[in-house]
Design an enzyme around this catalytic site. Structure first.
Site, PDB file in Angstrom:
ATOM      1  N   CYS A 188       3.217   6.177  -2.531  1.00 45.21           N
ATOM      2  CA  CYS A 188       2.885   6.784  -1.241  1.00 45.21           C
ATOM      3  C   CYS A 188       2.662   5.692  -0.199  1.00 45.21           C
ATOM      4  O   CYS A 188       2.018   4.673  -0.467  1.00 45.21           O
ATOM      5  CB  CYS A 188       1.636   7.652  -1.377  1.00 45.21           C
ATOM      6  SG  CYS A 188       1.037   8.315   0.195  1.00 45.21           S
ATOM      7  N   ASP A 195       4.699   8.181  -6.836  1.00 45.35           N
ATOM      8  CA  ASP A 195       5.528   9.368  -6.639  1.00 45.35           C
ATOM      9  C   ASP A 195       6.664   9.303  -7.656  1.00 45.35           C
ATOM     10  O   ASP A 195       7.421   8.328  -7.682  1.00 45.35           O
ATOM     11  CB  ASP A 195       6.109   9.407  -5.221  1.00 45.35           C
ATOM     12  CG  ASP A 195       5.041   9.561  -4.153  1.00 45.35           C
ATOM     13  OD1 ASP A 195       4.054  10.283  -4.403  1.00 45.35           O
ATOM     14  OD2 ASP A 195       5.194   8.960  -3.070  1.00 45.35           O
TER      15      ASP A 195
END
Length: 281
Positions: A188, A195
């Protein structure tokens, strides 16, 4: 770290901050992020080289009917890649939570409210579908199209993003093929949380060396950008180094906070043929 991680447009985001959770409808919770931040970095200042959508799945959507009985649904949102803004994911989650103790007359009213608010935040009309859990139960779990490039016997020692790993990756043979990898991982932009995603790459043109492509995708492992930005970076890098005549990049990320994000960018059609979830979703 992305060049624009300290941009003033990101300073006011709730992402990474301690926040209060409201259970009464509040459209002001939504926060936009200008797409221009990463597009300027990619030199995408004029006509875009792709069409596409960001496809969000809302797994934690609930409200009250006029009798006070809770309703639950699974929703889909299609945000055009041409919109001025992407929608910051934590603000999206907080916004959806604000529906929890709010009464709505019917499901259509919920759909209309979502469409209105999300379109305003994105800066362009979005499409919203609200599905009953019963309807969504019948949706199959699918895998990506084409050949998986993950099972290669290669050694990797660096996980710093490097676009030039694609340099010289285009061979001589003309092909039309689809490849995919489940090894896409980035962080992120704000919180540095991981992610996790899978990415499908369909193209026509000089055959792309699979080892080079896998090394390139793995180099995102310590890279900080939002999902949508990573997909546009993959698209533009493949175009720059491999110059296919047709290209589609479709990533499906695992969910966080009851939301998954599935960015789609293509030289061909502006959305995928389906929005069916994968095993990790």
């Amino acid at each position: 770290m992305s060049k624009y991680s300290d941009a003033k447009e990101l300073a006011g985001l709730t992402l990474g901050q301690k926040t209060e959770y409201s259970n009464q409808y509040d459209a002001s919770l939504l926060q936009p992020v200008p797409r221009s931040l990463n597009r300027n970095d990619l030199a995408l200042n004029g006509e875009l080289p792709f069409v596409g959508h960001d496809i969000w799945t809302m797994y934690e959507l609930s409200w009250l009917n006029t009798n006070g009985l809770p309703q639950v649904a699974v929703g889909e949102v299609f945000i055009p890649a041409t919109s001025q803004n992407l929608i910051e994911s934590k603000s999206f989650k907080l916004y959806l939570n604000s529906y929890n103790q709010t009464q709505f007359e019917n499901w259509d009213q919920v759909t209309e409210r979502l469409t209105q608010d999300l379109s305003a935040c994105a800066g362009e009309s979005v499409i919203v579908n609200v599905n009953s859990v019963t309807d969504y139960t019948n949706q199959p779990i699918v895998t990506m199209e084409g050949d998986c490039i993950d099972n290669q016997d290669i050694q990797i020692t660096s996980y710093d993003f490097e676009a030039s790993l694609l340099e010289g990756a285009a061979g001589e043979q003309e092909v039309e093929e689809t490849l995919h990898s489940h090894l896409l991982k980035s962080n992120c932009l704000i919180t540095n949380q991981p992610d996790w995603g899978s990415v499908e790459i369909a193209y026509s043109g000089k055959q792309i060396d699979r080892e080079a492509l896998l090394r390139y995708l793995v180099s995102f492992r310590e890279h900080n950008e939002f999902h949508e930005q990573c997909v546009e970076r993959i698209f533009t890098d493949i175009m720059k180094y491999c110059a296919p005549s047709k290209l589609t990049v479709f990533a499906r990320y695992t969910r966080r906070g009851g939301l998954d994000i599935n960015p789609y960018r293509s030289t061909e059609q502006d959305r995928p043929s389906h929005n069916k979830r994968m095993a990790r979703q």
